[in-house]
Scaffold this motif. Structure first.
Motif, PDB file in Angstrom:
ATOM      1  N   ALA A 161      14.280  51.020 -10.439  1.00 46.45           N
ATOM      2  CA  ALA A 161      13.256  51.702 -11.631  1.00 46.45           C
ATOM      3  C   ALA A 161      11.731  51.997 -11.031  1.00 46.45           C
ATOM      4  CB  ALA A 161      13.436  51.021 -12.909  1.00 46.45           C
ATOM      5  N   VAL A 162      11.432  53.027 -10.941  1.00 49.57           N
ATOM      6  CA  VAL A 162      10.301  53.455 -10.535  1.00 49.57           C
ATOM      7  C   VAL A 162       9.120  53.963 -11.381  1.00 49.57           C
ATOM      8  CG1 VAL A 162       8.859  54.516  -8.462  1.00 49.57           C
ATOM      9  CG2 VAL A 162      11.045  53.783  -8.047  1.00 49.57           C
ATOM     10  N   SER A 163       7.763  53.300 -11.440  1.00 48.42           N
ATOM     11  CA  SER A 163       6.870  53.967 -12.062  1.00 48.42           C
ATOM     12  C   SER A 163       5.606  53.772 -11.470  1.00 48.42           C
ATOM     13  CB  SER A 163       6.775  53.111 -13.474  1.00 48.42           C
ATOM     14  OG  SER A 163       5.479  53.415 -14.275  1.00 48.42           O
ATOM     15  N   MET A 164       4.842  55.007 -11.006  1.00 51.94           N
ATOM     16  CA  MET A 164       3.613  55.068 -10.383  1.00 51.94           C
ATOM     17  C   MET A 164       3.594  54.233  -9.169  1.00 51.94           C
ATOM     18  SD  MET A 164       2.484  57.428 -12.270  1.00 51.94           S
ATOM     19  CE  MET A 164       0.798  57.497 -11.222  1.00 51.94           C
ATOM     20  N   SER A 165       4.711  54.636  -8.269  1.00 51.34           N
ATOM     21  CA  SER A 165       4.741  53.688  -6.893  1.00 51.34           C
ATOM     22  C   SER A 165       5.015  52.243  -7.302  1.00 51.34           C
ATOM     23  CB  SER A 165       3.501  54.113  -6.192  1.00 51.34           C
ATOM     24  OG  SER A 165       3.410  55.357  -5.739  1.00 51.34           O
ATOM     25  N   LYS A 166       5.318  51.709  -8.228  1.00 54.23           N
ATOM     26  CA  LYS A 166       5.868  50.444  -8.574  1.00 54.23           C
ATOM     27  C   LYS A 166       7.296  50.561  -8.974  1.00 54.23           C
ATOM     28  CE  LYS A 166       0.866  48.876  -9.732  1.00 54.23           C
ATOM     29  NZ  LYS A 166       0.285  48.198 -10.919  1.00 54.23           N
ATOM     30  N   GLY A 167       7.944  49.644  -8.374  1.00 56.63           N
ATOM     31  CA  GLY A 167       9.484  49.675  -8.645  1.00 56.63           C
ATOM     32  C   GLY A 167      10.239  48.175  -8.861  1.00 56.63           C
ATOM     33  N   GLU A 168      11.498  48.259  -9.177  1.00 59.87           N
ATOM     34  CA  GLU A 168      12.228  47.030  -9.399  1.00 59.87           C
ATOM     35  C   GLU A 168      13.516  47.310  -9.163  1.00 59.87           C
ATOM     36  OE1 GLU A 168      13.048  43.789 -12.882  1.00 59.87           O
ATOM     37  OE2 GLU A 168      11.947  45.443 -13.246  1.00 59.87           O
ATOM     38  N   TYR A 169      14.224  46.717  -8.248  1.00 54.38           N
ATOM     39  CA  TYR A 169      15.624  46.904  -8.057  1.00 54.38           C
ATOM     40  C   TYR A 169      16.472  46.274  -9.667  1.00 54.38           C
ATOM     41  CZ  TYR A 169      15.745  47.288  -3.089  1.00 54.38           C
ATOM     42  OH  TYR A 169      15.609  47.878  -1.730  1.00 54.38           O
ATOM     43  N   LEU A 170      17.397  46.976  -9.651  1.00 54.63           N
ATOM     44  CA  LEU A 170      18.027  46.901 -10.893  1.00 54.63           C
ATOM     45  C   LEU A 170      19.368  46.222 -10.891  1.00 54.63           C
ATOM     46  CD1 LEU A 170      17.582  50.391 -12.630  1.00 54.63           C
ATOM     47  CD2 LEU A 170      16.377  48.267 -13.255  1.00 54.63           C
ATOM     48  N   ARG A 171      19.638  45.302 -11.773  1.00 56.29           N
ATOM     49  CA  ARG A 171      20.968  44.544 -11.736  1.00 56.29           C
ATOM     50  C   ARG A 171      21.946  45.198 -12.696  1.00 56.29           C
ATOM     51  NH1 ARG A 171      18.676  38.632 -13.208  1.00 56.29           N
ATOM     52  NH2 ARG A 171      17.693  40.232 -14.882  1.00 56.29           N
ATOM     53  N   ASP A 172      23.405  45.093 -12.539  1.00 55.08           N
ATOM     54  CA  ASP A 172      24.436  45.979 -13.222  1.00 55.08           C
ATOM     55  C   ASP A 172      24.114  45.299 -14.742  1.00 55.08           C
ATOM     56  OD1 ASP A 172      25.168  47.034 -11.237  1.00 55.08           O
ATOM     57  OD2 ASP A 172      27.153  45.865 -10.967  1.00 55.08           O
ATOM     58  N   GLU A 173      23.460  43.955 -14.898  1.00 52.55           N
ATOM     59  CA  GLU A 173      23.668  43.437 -16.659  1.00 52.55           C
ATOM     60  C   GLU A 173      22.116  44.088 -17.069  1.00 52.55           C
ATOM     61  OE1 GLU A 173      22.449  40.003 -13.914  1.00 52.55           O
ATOM     62  OE2 GLU A 173      23.635  41.918 -13.778  1.00 52.55           O
ATOM     63  N   ASP A 174      21.263  44.645 -16.390  1.00 52.37           N
ATOM     64  CA  ASP A 174      20.082  45.148 -16.902  1.00 52.37           C
ATOM     65  C   ASP A 174      20.389  46.181 -17.963  1.00 52.37           C
ATOM     66  OD1 ASP A 174      18.723  43.330 -15.653  1.00 52.37           O
ATOM     67  OD2 ASP A 174      18.157  44.673 -13.944  1.00 52.37           O
ATOM     68  N   VAL A 175      19.423  46.500 -19.031  1.00 54.51           N
ATOM     69  CA  VAL A 175      19.547  47.550 -20.114  1.00 54.51           C
ATOM     70  C   VAL A 175      18.507  48.492 -19.436  1.00 54.51           C
ATOM     71  CG1 VAL A 175      19.134  48.529 -22.197  1.00 54.51           C
ATOM     72  CG2 VAL A 175      20.149  46.102 -21.890  1.00 54.51           C
ATOM     73  N   LEU A 176      18.902  49.679 -18.937  1.00 54.35           N
ATOM     74  CA  LEU A 176      18.014  50.802 -18.296  1.00 54.35           C
ATOM     75  C   LEU A 176      17.018  50.981 -19.084  1.00 54.35           C
ATOM     76  CD1 LEU A 176      17.412  52.165 -15.536  1.00 54.35           C
ATOM     77  CD2 LEU A 176      19.146  53.695 -16.304  1.00 54.35           C
ATOM     78  N   TYR A 177      17.376  51.393 -20.303  1.00 56.60           N
ATOM     79  CA  TYR A 177      16.568  52.102 -21.244  1.00 56.60           C
ATOM     80  C   TYR A 177      15.125  51.348 -21.495  1.00 56.60           C
ATOM     81  CZ  TYR A 177      15.270  54.590 -25.918  1.00 56.60           C
ATOM     82  OH  TYR A 177      14.632  55.281 -26.967  1.00 56.60           O
ATOM     83  N   THR A 178      15.083  50.097 -21.295  1.00 57.51           N
ATOM     84  CA  THR A 178      13.908  49.208 -21.700  1.00 57.51           C
ATOM     85  C   THR A 178      12.812  49.472 -20.454  1.00 57.51           C
ATOM     86  OG1 THR A 178      15.085  47.335 -20.525  1.00 57.51           O
ATOM     87  CG2 THR A 178      15.464  47.141 -22.753  1.00 57.51           C
ATOM     88  N   ARG A 179      13.460  49.874 -19.224  1.00 56.73           N
ATOM     89  CA  ARG A 179      12.749  50.070 -18.118  1.00 56.73           C
ATOM     90  C   ARG A 179      11.801  51.587 -18.052  1.00 56.73           C
ATOM     91  NH1 ARG A 179      14.963  45.773 -17.525  1.00 56.73           N
ATOM     92  NH2 ARG A 179      15.111  44.716 -15.625  1.00 56.73           N
ATOM     93  N   PHE A 180      12.131  52.426 -19.193  1.00 61.58           N
ATOM     94  CA  PHE A 180      11.565  53.606 -19.272  1.00 61.58           C
ATOM     95  C   PHE A 180      10.816  53.700 -20.626  1.00 61.58           C
ATOM     96  CE2 PHE A 180      14.477  53.951 -15.855  1.00 61.58           C
ATOM     97  CZ  PHE A 180      13.787  54.827 -14.880  1.00 61.58           C
ATOM     98  N   GLU A 181      11.273  52.922 -21.509  1.00 62.73           N
ATOM     99  CA  GLU A 181      10.573  52.873 -22.924  1.00 62.73           C
ATOM    100  C   GLU A 181       9.142  52.725 -22.880  1.00 62.73           C
ATOM    101  OE1 GLU A 181      12.045  51.297 -27.233  1.00 62.73           O
ATOM    102  OE2 GLU A 181      12.217  49.946 -25.502  1.00 62.73           O
TER     103      GLU A 181
END
Length: 224
Positions: A161-181
């Motif tokens: 998940a990338v936002s303005m050159s900052k990012g985070e590796y995602l795990r299978d159990e993460d809820v993706l929506y929360t990373r972009f909300e």
């Protein structure tokens, strides 16, 4: 308008509503409104792409309260490890130096995060609808099916998940929506995206400067 022009030039059978996208350096910069006038579109530097809107996307947005996100391919540096992994290590070193100079109040870097890296995007970017409670494992399965990547190859891919050159590796159990909300209204929304980090296997080109069709999910109409 953008909608009528996209329909008029379509060399393929069109069975779904169309949209027109602005693509540059393997990133999506704009989704045109259907009412926009062709004469107002700046096509000097951009590639324009028209594509059909998937039925699945409408279902997720209208019936599940989902959102749209941009998805880009991110090149893996096979010599020094992945972009994200290398950057994460660099970030931790930078944070340690910052803490030493700034005193005990400095915050350490978080494992798996990175910032300030020149990302080498390549291939065809695309839009993806995600549901509010959908986990990364489900999104990965849909992406694999969409891009038609075999299991052995896709097992090497990592989602970031990338936002303005900052990012985070995602795990299978993460809820993706929360990373972009709350981030989709950012003035530079093309820099808020889901990255698919993997090796670029397209031979003989400067990978991050083109929109070559590595792992293309369809054959969109392109206007150059």
């Amino acid at each position: 308008t953008a909608a009528t022009t996209a329909t008029a030039i379509a060399p393929v059978s069109v069975t779904r509503p169309l949209r027109m996208l602005e693509v540059f350096y393997s990133k999506l910069y704009k989704v045109f409104k259907s009412t926009e006038k062709i004469g107002e579109i700046n096509d000097q530097y951009w590639s324009l792409r028209a594509e059909q809107i998937p039925e699945e996307e409408e279902h997720i947005l209208q019936n599940m309260g989902g959102m749209m996100i941009n998805v880009y391919h991110l090149q893996t540096n096979s010599d020094k490890g992945s972009n994200a992994a290398g950057a994460a290590r660099a970030t931790k070193d930078e944070a340690a130096d910052d803490a030493a100079s700034a005193g005990a109040g400095a915050a350490p870097a978080t494992e798996g995060q990175f910032r300030g890296q020149p990302f080498n995007n390549f291939g065809d970017p695309f839009l993806l609808a995600i549901a509010p409670h959908e986990k990364v494992a489900s999104v990965k399965a849909r992406i694999q099916q969409k891009l038609k990547v075999d299991d052995a190859e896709f097992a090497k891919w990592r989602l970031v998940a990338v936002s303005m050159s900052k990012g985070e590796y995602l795990r299978d159990e993460d809820v993706l929506y929360t990373r972009f909300e709350g981030k989709r209204d950012h003035p530079q929304q093309w820099e808020v995206y889901l990255a698919l980090e993997h090796e670029d296997k397209t031979p003989g080109r400067h990978r991050h400067h083109t929109g070559a069709r590595a792992f293309s999910h369809e054959k969109p109409i392109k206007i150059h």
